[in-house]
Enzyme design. Structure first.
Site, mmCIF file in Angstrom:
data_model
loop_
_atom_site.group_PDB
_atom_site.id
_atom_site.type_symbol
_atom_site.label_atom_id
_atom_site.label_comp_id
_atom_site.label_asym_id
_atom_site.label_seq_id
_atom_site.Cartn_x
_atom_site.Cartn_y
_atom_site.Cartn_z
ATOM 1 N N SER A 16 -96.412 -30.928 -47.055
ATOM 2 C CA SER A 16 -97.775 -31.369 -47.315
ATOM 3 C C SER A 16 -98.702 -30.178 -47.165
ATOM 4 C CB SER A 16 -98.145 -32.451 -46.292
ATOM 5 O OG SER A 16 -99.523 -32.709 -46.317
ATOM 6 N N TYR A 29 -99.149 -35.215 -37.308
ATOM 7 C CA TYR A 29 -98.650 -35.059 -38.681
ATOM 8 C C TYR A 29 -98.690 -33.586 -39.089
ATOM 9 C CZ TYR A 29 -98.294 -35.614 -43.750
ATOM 10 O OH TYR A 29 -97.912 -35.516 -45.065
ATOM 11 N N VAL A 30 -99.809 -32.933 -38.818
ATOM 12 C CA VAL A 30 -99.965 -31.519 -39.159
ATOM 13 C C VAL A 30 -98.908 -30.683 -38.438
ATOM 14 C CG1 VAL A 30 -101.493 -29.522 -38.904
ATOM 15 C CG2 VAL A 30 -102.404 -31.683 -39.766
ATOM 16 N N ALA A 31 -98.696 -30.952 -37.159
ATOM 17 C CA ALA A 31 -97.697 -30.204 -36.391
ATOM 18 C C ALA A 31 -96.301 -30.375 -36.999
ATOM 19 C CB ALA A 31 -97.699 -30.661 -34.938
ATOM 20 N N LYS A 33 -95.557 -30.926 -40.117
ATOM 21 C CA LYS A 33 -95.467 -30.200 -41.391
ATOM 22 C C LYS A 33 -95.458 -28.688 -41.174
ATOM 23 C CE LYS A 33 -95.040 -33.870 -43.801
ATOM 24 N NZ LYS A 33 -93.751 -34.178 -44.418
#
Length: 127
Positions: A16, A29-31, A33
């Site tokens: 993403s 979520y960011v971590a 990805k």
């Protein structure tokens, strides 16, 4: 495991844009990805001499049954429209790269080669 004896293969991890930028209120979520991008870059280095190519594909916002998007929302694509990005990665012969399908669409819209949209995950070393 089947790819190692065959000395050939393709691995495409689904990532993403969140794996490239921080987003407020999405830290977990960011971590995940960012971690996927790091793992992909590492595997690409580990497997490149075995002719196993490892890359990530960022499909953008996809309207699916599991995660439906509001009708008419800008930037939403169908699951089928991600196919071009997948085949671009599979046919590229590159490893350790990241492709965001929206950027592939933009490159094609400008008449540029698909490879322009394929960006290395690994940053250049400073010096």
């Amino acid at each position: 495991k089947a790819m190692l004896p065959a000395q050939s293969g393709r691995i495409v991890n689904i990532s993403s844009r969140a794996g490239k930028v921080g987003l407020p209120n999405y830290s977990f979520y960011v971590a995940s990805k960012f971690a996927l991008e790091g793992m992909t870059a590492s595997l690409a280095e580990e497997l490149k001499d075995k002719n196993i190519l490892v890359n990530t594909l960022s499909p953008g916002m996809v309207d699916t049954k599991s995660f439906p998007k509001p009708p008419g929302r800008k930037g939403v694509r169908s699951a089928e429209s991600v196919e071009d990005g997948l085949f671009t990665i599979l046919e590229s012969g590159m490893t350790g790269h990241y492709l965001h399908v929206d950027e592939l669409d933009e490159a094609r819209g400008k008449g540029l080669d698909d490879s322009i949209a394929m960006k290395p995950i690994r940053e250049n070393v400073f010096l």
